[in-house]
Design a protein around this motif. Sequence first.
Motif, short mmCIF file in Angstrom:
data_model
loop_
_atom_site.label_atom_id
_atom_site.label_comp_id
_atom_site.label_asym_id
_atom_site.label_seq_id
_atom_site.Cartn_x
_atom_site.Cartn_y
_atom_site.Cartn_z
N THR A 131 23.76 8.01 -9.28
CA THR A 131 24.52 6.81 -8.95
C THR A 131 23.54 5.65 -8.87
N PRO A 132 24.00 4.40 -8.78
CA PRO A 132 23.06 3.27 -8.67
C PRO A 132 22.16 3.35 -7.44
N LYS A 133 22.59 4.08 -6.39
CA LYS A 133 21.84 4.07 -5.14
C LYS A 133 21.25 5.42 -4.76
N SER A 134 21.49 6.46 -5.55
CA SER A 134 20.96 7.77 -5.19
C SER A 134 20.98 8.70 -6.40
N HIS A 135 20.17 9.74 -6.35
CA HIS A 135 20.22 10.82 -7.33
C HIS A 135 19.38 11.98 -6.81
N ARG A 136 19.45 13.11 -7.51
CA ARG A 136 18.72 14.31 -7.11
C ARG A 136 17.84 14.80 -8.26
N TYR A 137 16.62 15.25 -7.88
CA TYR A 137 15.75 15.95 -8.84
C TYR A 137 15.58 17.38 -8.33
N GLU A 138 15.67 18.34 -9.26
CA GLU A 138 15.56 19.75 -8.89
C GLU A 138 14.65 20.45 -9.89
N GLU A 139 13.67 21.22 -9.38
CA GLU A 139 12.77 21.96 -10.25
C GLU A 139 12.97 23.46 -10.02
N SER A 140 13.12 24.21 -11.10
CA SER A 140 13.40 25.65 -11.01
C SER A 140 12.46 26.42 -11.92
N TYR A 141 12.22 27.71 -11.55
CA TYR A 141 11.40 28.62 -12.35
C TYR A 141 12.27 29.77 -12.84
N SER A 142 11.93 30.27 -14.04
CA SER A 142 12.58 31.46 -14.57
C SER A 142 11.51 32.43 -15.04
N ALA A 143 11.61 33.68 -14.58
CA ALA A 143 10.67 34.72 -14.99
C ALA A 143 11.29 35.67 -16.01
N ASP A 144 12.50 35.36 -16.49
CA ASP A 144 13.18 36.25 -17.44
C ASP A 144 13.67 35.49 -18.68
N GLY A 145 12.88 34.51 -19.10
CA GLY A 145 13.20 33.81 -20.34
C GLY A 145 14.37 32.87 -20.25
N GLY A 146 14.74 32.43 -19.03
CA GLY A 146 15.80 31.47 -18.87
C GLY A 146 17.15 32.07 -18.55
N ARG A 147 17.23 33.41 -18.40
CA ARG A 147 18.52 34.02 -18.07
C ARG A 147 18.93 33.68 -16.63
#
Length: 333
Positions: A131-147
């Motif tokens: 939104t103009p006043k907020s947002h979220r950043y999220e970082e994730s790991y996968s150890a199975d090729g993205g499943r």
Amino acid sequence: MKPVAERDGSHDFDFDVGVWKTHIVRRLHPLSGSNEWIELNGTVTLRKVWGGRAQLEEIETDGPLGHWQGMSLFLYNPSAHQWSQTFIGSKGGAFAGGTIGSFKNGRGELFAPDTFDGRAILVRGAWSDITPKSHRYEESYSADGGRTWEVQFTADKTRLADAAPTPAVKADHDGSHDFDFDFGSWRTHSSRLLHPLSGAKDWVDTDGLTQVTPVWSGKASLVEFRIESADGSDDALALRVYNHTTKQWSINFATLKGGMLGDAPGIGEAHDGRIDFYDQRRVNGKATLARLSIWSTGADTVQSEQAFSADGGKTWEVNAIDRHTRADAAATK
């Protein structure tokens, strides 16, 4: 039937420009089965650089493990219609690699292969709830090729104000001020050897403009370079970062065509007012040592040179010379 043109995503990250209050939640032991988290709070400043073609993010936070800083450079590749994000933390001394991806339906996802505790993993960075006043950043790991993906890091941002340039912070004298002589606007005359390490002596000369700005509270400097020639203009960007632990600098480059920083930065340090960066390139199909040197030649002049060595550093052939004259000084002469 005409092919569908790919969308221009060069403004996808415009929503992130500004100054933000951030609340970060970070997993302490990724991919271990542990659910132990820590929380950090601070500010994030993101501004456009390189004439609007890149964006620089500076992060300052505090938490139970103390003060933490980070910096990211976002670059758009107009040919691939993709973004890259390259990140460095305050304990690091050089950029390397980065995530790559694009936006779809209001959500940005950038990916990269990586390793964690010796295991090959995938990393995904995602921007959502924008939104103009907020947002979220999220970082994730996968150890199975993205499943499957395990969230490691979330940052919820709330806008504070429009971004303003971050001034350099003066501190006790150390190597982080090695490039102070280079700050400012410069008229640049460039000479390039057309065929390095070939025995040929054909050079070409061009003129351009260079802007050098301190960033990340003075721990790094951003170089924006434009060459003007008969074939048109060509732009490049360099980011130089100081490592307080090793007392060395790293330098990495990006071009409009490439759309991201190179994988391997040059590393160097200052001696007697001259800074020499070293890395390895492929020249004429062979692995070749490369050296980039920068030094002040007067109150309003700076020179830089690039040289290659085909014999492991015993001899060097200079193949590029840039002579910089401070723009306001040049205007008065």
